[in-house]
Design a protein around this motif. Structure first.
Motif, PDB file in Angstrom:
ATOM      1  N   ILE A 139       1.020  -0.877  -0.611  1.00  0.00           N
ATOM      2  CA  ILE A 139      -0.494  -0.161  -0.005  1.00  0.00           C
ATOM      3  C   ILE A 139       0.877   1.005  -0.587  1.00  0.00           C
ATOM      4  O   ILE A 139       0.634   2.374  -0.369  1.00  0.00           O
ATOM      5  CB  ILE A 139      -1.147  -0.337   1.070  1.00  0.00           C
ATOM      6  CG1 ILE A 139      -1.716  -1.239   1.234  1.00  0.00           C
ATOM      7  CG2 ILE A 139      -1.273   1.305   1.224  1.00  0.00           C
ATOM      8  CD1 ILE A 139      -3.145  -1.275   2.792  1.00  0.00           C
ATOM      9  N   VAL A 167      -7.739   2.776   3.866  1.00  0.00           N
ATOM     10  CA  VAL A 167      -5.890   2.632   4.674  1.00  0.00           C
ATOM     11  C   VAL A 167      -6.588   4.235   5.980  1.00  0.00           C
ATOM     12  O   VAL A 167      -5.299   3.806   7.095  1.00  0.00           O
ATOM     13  CB  VAL A 167      -5.026   3.393   3.927  1.00  0.00           C
ATOM     14  CG1 VAL A 167      -3.640   3.596   4.464  1.00  0.00           C
ATOM     15  CG2 VAL A 167      -4.945   2.381   3.186  1.00  0.00           C
ATOM     16  N   LEU A 169      -7.110  -7.922  -0.832  1.00  0.00           N
ATOM     17  CA  LEU A 169      -5.721  -6.463  -1.663  1.00  0.00           C
ATOM     18  C   LEU A 169      -6.333  -6.154  -2.916  1.00  0.00           C
ATOM     19  O   LEU A 169      -6.142  -6.760  -3.843  1.00  0.00           O
ATOM     20  CB  LEU A 169      -4.759  -5.945  -1.800  1.00  0.00           C
ATOM     21  CG  LEU A 169      -4.007  -4.798  -1.507  1.00  0.00           C
ATOM     22  CD1 LEU A 169      -5.318  -3.125  -1.045  1.00  0.00           C
ATOM     23  CD2 LEU A 169      -3.083  -4.679  -1.782  1.00  0.00           C
TER      24      LEU A 169
END
Lengths: 300, 406
Positions: free
Chosen positions: A104, B338, B141
């Motif tokens: 990420i 996130v 993900l």
């Protein structure tokens, strides 16, 4: 027949660029097991740096050879510096974090760098100066293979030879191989793993910078988005060849380049990117270890 | 407070960044006019900025480290103020009521433009909650989430164009189609490990967008579909303002339903299976959980919400084309999850509100929006991986019978 040869050479040219970028992916993956999403952006920064330096030098009236050499060096130096910094900022603090965290972070870095270039430079396509003049002896073949294709192939071959020598025969190359086999063990025998990782990023970024400069002078225009597609395609090449394997990345690059070139030449050019993505999906589904990679067995 | 060594280190860092940004930030060339602009002031900003940031970063790291050490030493589990407030019904109900009142009266207090903006933010809340099931709870993900969003939007656009189906008919159809696509994509890819899965979903998302862009006969290509009708209300003719307000209330209901469902899901058998899968796949299998089925449901349920929001998106903008469904959109939704805190419902809502509303009101800074998104994703991972509001897992306490009877 001419059409076939033309497609073949254009495939080889594309393939060698993919291979140059794919090496960066594969080396980083081999050592820290991370898909470095920002690698495509490093390549894009390489293209931009060489563009800026080349244009400035040509405005100040430097000779062509000096421009090519200096722009190339600048691209390599700054791309490596960016690669090094990205690793220190976005990946190093996450070395012991769960697997998804660095990924990420890498995606975030990629978005950041794209927009940094967009804001610092421009969102338009920039015309890249012609750095490689047409050579006279290439004249009879010019309809199937251009001078730039030849230069790209030669440069790629030299870079890959240099990389192979570096990995096979130097101290740092040996340390890199050791680290990729077993990081903990490498640490135990006194290898500075942090330095090896930094070095891997630097070398990968330098190769990407060479690729960036070559492709920019081949296509003739650059934009802040070029890194995204090129990055995914190069990643496809790395996976195709077996991620973690250096000869695999080169082979994968050429296979992908040729597939794309023939597919767009004989089937349809609208779906150029779809072929690459489709190939990626197919490999991951049927042979995730790639052509030359080792099967990845998960142990408890 | 600062030793000379620290200052020197920060100075070196700022020098390094000045060097790093030199060619791109300082020089700007105009190849056509053959002129070079030297923007030295940028170098000064970068130098000062990185100097200050490096000092702050250092302080932050030191404090975090000492705090963590203290926590380990004292063996306490610390919860933030918000989390404690949420646990306690004494604060939770009035707070919830106040929020609800605000949400209901919002269209009367603000202009149509503000309502529109808020509707968009609410859409992202639902999208974030949907992706949260896949990424936050199940730990898969998914970088191609926007593909399901696209399917929802296009199913309304196309079904309406060809068969004249209305909004309310298509809403479940869009959700179903998205879920179906989720399962179809999910089947082959779910065998893959985490990072490969991310790349394959990204590739799928791009493939679907590219097909929509190039298959002119089916989707009208890049020019897209226009004149999509807004949702109707029992056959009444609504003015534009009324339609916008109506859509806003629709979204409020949608958000409430989503929160309810996601909350119930998280504490269900399936939800716990997801969490187990995220934490350790092999151990989870050993406990007898069907890995494929569990992953597929996560994928399909996540996709369902995206499909529904897609239908609403098409109805809201009345025009769709493939350009609205790029990878960037997926990245924005991921950034919401996130930033808010993976797995935490309240966090995702907060994340969506911050990331969608702030750039809307700070118009002057809107150029820096994506730059900030990228920076947020990196710094959240480095400094606060659990997000703004971390997910607190439900604890089950054993209580002897006697105590209960008291």
């Amino acid at each position: 027949m001419d059409y076939f040869v033309e497609l073949f050479f254009s495939g080889l040219t594309r393939g060698s660029i993919y291979a140059l970028i794919a090496l960066g992916y594969t080396m980083v993956y081999g050592i820290i097991g991370l898909i470095n999403f920002a690698h495509g952006e490093i390549y894009m920064i390489g293209a931009f740096t060489s563009f800026i330096v080349a244009t400035v030098l040509s405005i100040y009236g430097f000779p062509l050879l000096a421009i090519v050499v200096l722009a190339g060096f600048a691209a390599i130096i700054w791309s490596s510096a960016y690669g090094y910094t990205v690793e220190k900022l976005a990946y190093k603090p996450l070395r012991h974090a769960p697997r998804l965290s660095p990924l990420i972070s890498a995606i975030g870095m990629s978005i950041f760098l794209q927009n940094y270039i967009l804001l610092a430079q421009t969102s338009d396509f920039l015309a890249f100066p012609e750095l490689i003049p047409d050579l006279d002896f290439m004249e009879p073949y010019a309809h199937v293979v251009g001078t730039t294709d030849l230069v790209i192939l030669a440069t790629t071959a030299i870079s890959m030879l240099a990389l192979t020598l570096l990995i096979k025969f130097t101290r740092i190359g040996k340390a890199m191989r050791a680290t990729s086999q077993d990081r903990t063990m490498a640490m135990l025998v006194g290898i500075n793993v942090d330095r090896v990782i930094s070095m891997t990023f630097i070398i990968g970024s330098a190769l990407a910078a060479i690729g960036g400069m070559l492709i920019a002078s081949h296509i003739g225009q650059i934009n802040f988005m070029i890194g995204f597609i090129a990055g995914i395609k190069a990643f496809t090449a790395a996976v195709l060849g077996g991620i973690g394997s250096i000869p695999g990345a080169v082979l994968g690059g050429f296979v992908l380049g040729l597939t794309e070139s023939f597919a767009t030449g004989y089937v349809s050019s609208d779906y150029e990117d779809v072929f690459a993505f489709g190939l990626l999906v197919l490999i991951l589904l049927f042979k995730p270890s790639g052509l030359l990679g080792k099967a990845d067995i998960q142990k408890v | 407070m600062f030793s000379l060594k620290e200052t020197k280190r920060s100075a070196l860092i700022s020098l390094w960044f000045m060097f790093l940004t030199f060619p791109v930030l300082v020089i700007k060339v105009d190849a056509i006019e053959q002129t070079v602009y030297w923007r030295w002031e940028n170098m000064l900003y970068i130098g000062l900025g990185s100097f200050i940031l490096s000092i702050f970063g250092k302080i932050f790291f030191e404090r975090q480290k000492s705090r963590r050490e203290r926590q380990i030493a004292e063996k306490i589990e610390k919860h933030s103020l918000i989390q404690r407030a949420l646990r306690d019904p004494k604060y939770l109900y009035p707070l919830g009521a106040a929020f609800f009142l605000f949400a209901v009266t919002y269209p009367y207090l603000f202009s149509t433009y503000q309502i529109n903006v808020m509707t968009t933010a609410l859409m992202y809340v639902v999208l974030g909650l949907g992706l949260n099931i896949v990424v936050g709870v199940a730990g898969l993900l998914d970088l191609g989430y926007v593909a399901f969003y696209l399917v929802g939007a296009y199913s309304y656009g196309l079904l309406n164009m060809h068969f004249g189906l209305g909004f309310w008919t298509v809403l479940p159809i869009g959700a179903l189609l998205a879920a179906l696509l989720g399962i179809l994509l999910g089947f082959p890819v779910l065998r893959l490990r985490g990072d490969y899965l991310a790349i394959v979903t990204l590739a799928f998302g791009e493939i679907i967008r590219l097909i929509m862009e190039n298959w002119n006969d089916f989707s009208q290509g890049p020019s897209g579909i226009s004149n999509i009708p807004r949702p109707g209300l029992l056959g009444f003719d609504l003015t534009l303002d009324q339609a916008i307000t109506y859509l806003y209330y629709l979204m409020i209901v949608m958000v409430l339903v989503t929160i309810f469902v996601v909350n119930r899901l998280q504490n269900s058998r399936l939800g716990r299976a997801w969490v187990a899968l995220r934490e350790d796949e092999i151990a989870c299998q050993a406990m007898g959980i069907d890995k494929t089925k569990t992953k597929l449901t996560a994928f399909a349920l996540g996709a369902t919400w995206a499909g529904m929001v897609g239908v609403i998106f098409a109805a809201k903008t009345t025009f769709i084309n493939p350009a609205s469904f790029t990878f960037l959109e997926s990245a924005i939704i991921l950034a919401i999850v996130v930033l808010g805190g993976m797995g935490s419902i309240l966090g995702v809502i907060l994340g969506a509100v911050i990331l969608i509303l702030l750039p809307e009101y700070l118009r002057a800074l809107s150029d820096y929006r994506m730059l900030a998104f990228g920076a947020i994703m990196v710094s959240m991972m480095v400094f606060r991986p659990q997000g703004l509001i971390s997910n607190v897992r439900r604890h089950y306490h054993y209580r002897p019978k006697k105590e209960q009877q008291k």
